[in-house]
Write a protein that holds these residues in place. Structure first.
Motif, PDB file in Angstrom:
ATOM      1  N   GLY A   1      -3.940  12.927  -3.339  1.00 37.96           N
ATOM      2  CA  GLY A   1      -4.555  13.547  -2.170  1.00 37.96           C
ATOM      3  C   GLY A   1      -5.322  12.590  -1.294  1.00 37.96           C
ATOM      4  O   GLY A   1      -5.492  12.831  -0.095  1.00 37.96           O
ATOM      5  N   SER A   2      -5.784  11.475  -1.862  1.00 39.88           N
ATOM      6  CA  SER A   2      -6.562  10.516  -1.077  1.00 39.88           C
ATOM      7  C   SER A   2      -6.517   9.148  -1.749  1.00 39.88           C
ATOM      8  O   SER A   2      -6.137   9.033  -2.918  1.00 39.88           O
ATOM      9  CB  SER A   2      -8.022  10.969  -0.939  1.00 39.88           C
ATOM     10  N   ALA A   3      -6.901   8.144  -1.008  1.00 38.16           N
ATOM     11  CA  ALA A   3      -6.934   6.782  -1.558  1.00 38.16           C
ATOM     12  C   ALA A   3      -8.003   5.977  -0.835  1.00 38.16           C
ATOM     13  O   ALA A   3      -8.246   6.171   0.360  1.00 38.16           O
ATOM     14  CB  ALA A   3      -5.569   6.105  -1.408  1.00 38.16           C
ATOM     15  N   GLU A   4      -8.648   5.105  -1.582  1.00 35.73           N
ATOM     16  CA  GLU A   4      -9.629   4.174  -1.017  1.00 35.73           C
ATOM     17  C   GLU A   4      -9.056   2.767  -1.119  1.00 35.73           C
ATOM     18  O   GLU A   4      -8.530   2.384  -2.167  1.00 35.73           O
ATOM     19  CB  GLU A   4     -10.941   4.240  -1.796  1.00 35.73           C
ATOM     20  N   GLU A   5      -9.143   2.005  -0.050  1.00 32.01           N
ATOM     21  CA  GLU A   5      -8.614   0.639  -0.058  1.00 32.01           C
ATOM     22  C   GLU A   5      -9.684  -0.360   0.381  1.00 32.01           C
ATOM     23  O   GLU A   5     -10.504  -0.058   1.258  1.00 32.01           O
ATOM     24  CB  GLU A   5      -7.396   0.515   0.864  1.00 32.01           C
ATOM     25  N   ARG A   6      -9.638  -1.534  -0.232  1.00 33.56           N
ATOM     26  CA  ARG A   6     -10.490  -2.652   0.158  1.00 33.56           C
ATOM     27  C   ARG A   6      -9.602  -3.854   0.424  1.00 33.56           C
ATOM     28  O   ARG A   6      -8.637  -4.099  -0.309  1.00 33.56           O
ATOM     29  CB  ARG A   6     -11.508  -2.978  -0.941  1.00 33.56           C
ATOM     30  N   LEU A   7      -9.942  -4.611   1.452  1.00 37.48           N
ATOM     31  CA  LEU A   7      -9.143  -5.763   1.856  1.00 37.48           C
ATOM     32  C   LEU A   7      -9.935  -7.047   1.649  1.00 37.48           C
ATOM     33  O   LEU A   7     -11.149  -7.093   1.870  1.00 37.48           O
ATOM     34  CB  LEU A   7      -8.748  -5.653   3.338  1.00 37.48           C
ATOM     35  N   LYS A   8      -9.202  -8.074   1.227  1.00 45.33           N
ATOM     36  CA  LYS A   8      -9.847  -9.363   0.997  1.00 45.33           C
ATOM     37  C   LYS A   8      -8.819 -10.472   1.147  1.00 45.33           C
ATOM     38  O   LYS A   8      -7.655 -10.305   0.768  1.00 45.33           O
ATOM     39  CB  LYS A   8     -10.460  -9.400  -0.409  1.00 45.33           C
ATOM     40  N   ALA A   9      -9.247 -11.596   1.717  1.00 45.79           N
ATOM     41  CA  ALA A   9      -8.355 -12.758   1.838  1.00 45.79           C
ATOM     42  C   ALA A   9      -8.423 -13.583   0.558  1.00 45.79           C
ATOM     43  O   ALA A   9      -9.508 -13.848   0.032  1.00 45.79           O
ATOM     44  CB  ALA A   9      -8.767 -13.611   3.029  1.00 45.79           C
ATOM     45  N   ILE A  10      -7.245 -13.960   0.035  1.00 41.65           N
ATOM     46  CA  ILE A  10      -7.181 -14.784  -1.167  1.00 41.65           C
ATOM     47  C   ILE A  10      -6.126 -15.874  -0.956  1.00 41.65           C
ATOM     48  O   ILE A  10      -5.362 -15.843   0.014  1.00 41.65           O
ATOM     49  CB  ILE A  10      -6.815 -13.963  -2.417  1.00 41.65           C
ATOM     50  N   ALA A  11      -6.091 -16.815  -1.877  1.00 36.26           N
ATOM     51  CA  ALA A  11      -5.061 -17.859  -1.851  1.00 36.26           C
ATOM     52  C   ALA A  11      -3.992 -17.518  -2.885  1.00 36.26           C
ATOM     53  O   ALA A  11      -4.295 -17.035  -3.979  1.00 36.26           O
ATOM     54  CB  ALA A  11      -5.683 -19.219  -2.166  1.00 36.26           C
TER      55      ALA A  11
END
Length: 253
Positions: free
Chosen positions: A192-202
């Motif tokens: 029904g729902s989702a939480e997302e987090r974004l991050k830059a990685i190598a």
């Protein structure tokens, strides 16, 4: 009938305000959601009419309509002109815009293909336990797969599921591209729902090999916790994405 509905709505509104509870339509929504959770209403099923639901729940038709509108806005139901209201199915087209936010810099969004690299059971890590609300004695299912657009690797992802919510997962001979449809059809679990987090990685050496990029090349890490209709976490997903020709898109309203 219209006058009766108006009287009912006025009484419902006054009652809700006096007691200080949730608005009545929100209470009706919760009761209707329970039918989804308990499997009384399955994906693709036609719902009873607003008038019939109002009769069953002893509320006005307007209150039912408001509850249904709220569920439709959350992509849980589908309104079909002249045909009625249906329980939404986890179709690729809906999931692409609701849960898949990567779009090509040029051209229209497409749903990626998937290739499963590995699947198996294991004890959860600390991060998995915290994200999925698990105990140390619980087990998880981990799936690793590569997703591609037009034959070009786009991302490599790791999906972690609580084993107790997905019994006999290891009996599957094929894991389809659309796992949310699989969750719904086989285990009755609707995301029904989702939480997302974004991050830059190598890119690690392993990711670079799988994605066909250079070690150390910038990747976008997307961590997602997906929840069912009761807001319980059922999936932890880590996606490492090449962003040379794609971007993460979201509409703010």
């Amino acid at each position: 009938m219209e006058k009766k509905n108006q009287v009912l709505e006025a009484a419902e509104s006054a009652s809700g305000e006096a007691i200080g509870f949730k608005p009545l339509y929100a209470q009706v929504r919760e009761r209707l959601m329970r039918r989804l959770v308990e499997g009384d209403w399955s994906p693709g099923m036609l719902l009873p009419s607003e008038m019939e639901l109002a009769r069953q729940l002893n509320v006005s038709q307007g209150t039912v309509r408001k509850a249904l509108d709220s569920m439709t806005a959350d992509n849980l139901l589908l309104r079909r002109q002249g045909r009625g209201t249906y329980v939404a199915e986890p179709e690729e087209s809906r999931i692409m815009f609701q849960f898949f936010r990567l779009s090509p810099d040029q051209g229209s969004p497409n749903f990626p293909d998937s290739q499963v690299l590995s699947t198996g059971s294991a004890k959860p890590t600390k991060t998995e336990k915290e994200a999925l609300g698990l105990k140390s004695t619980d087990e998880v299912i981990r799936i690793e797969r590569i997703r591609s657009l037009s034959g070009q690797p786009l991302l490599i992802e790791t999906i972690t599921l609580p084993s107790n919510r997905f019994p006999d997962f290891d009996h599957l001979t094929v894991i389809p591209n659309n796992v949310y449809r699989l969750y719904s059809e086989r285990w009755g679990i609707t995301i029904g729902s989702a939480e997302e987090r974004l991050k830059a990685i190598a890119a690690s050496a392993r990711d670079a090999t799988k994605l066909g990029c250079e070690k150390g090349e910038p990747l976008l890490l997307i961590s997602r916790i997906a929840r069912d209709l009761e807001n319980r976490p059922v999936e932890l997903r880590w996606s490492r994405c090449i962003t040379r020709d794609i971007h993460y898109a979201v509409n703010l309203r």
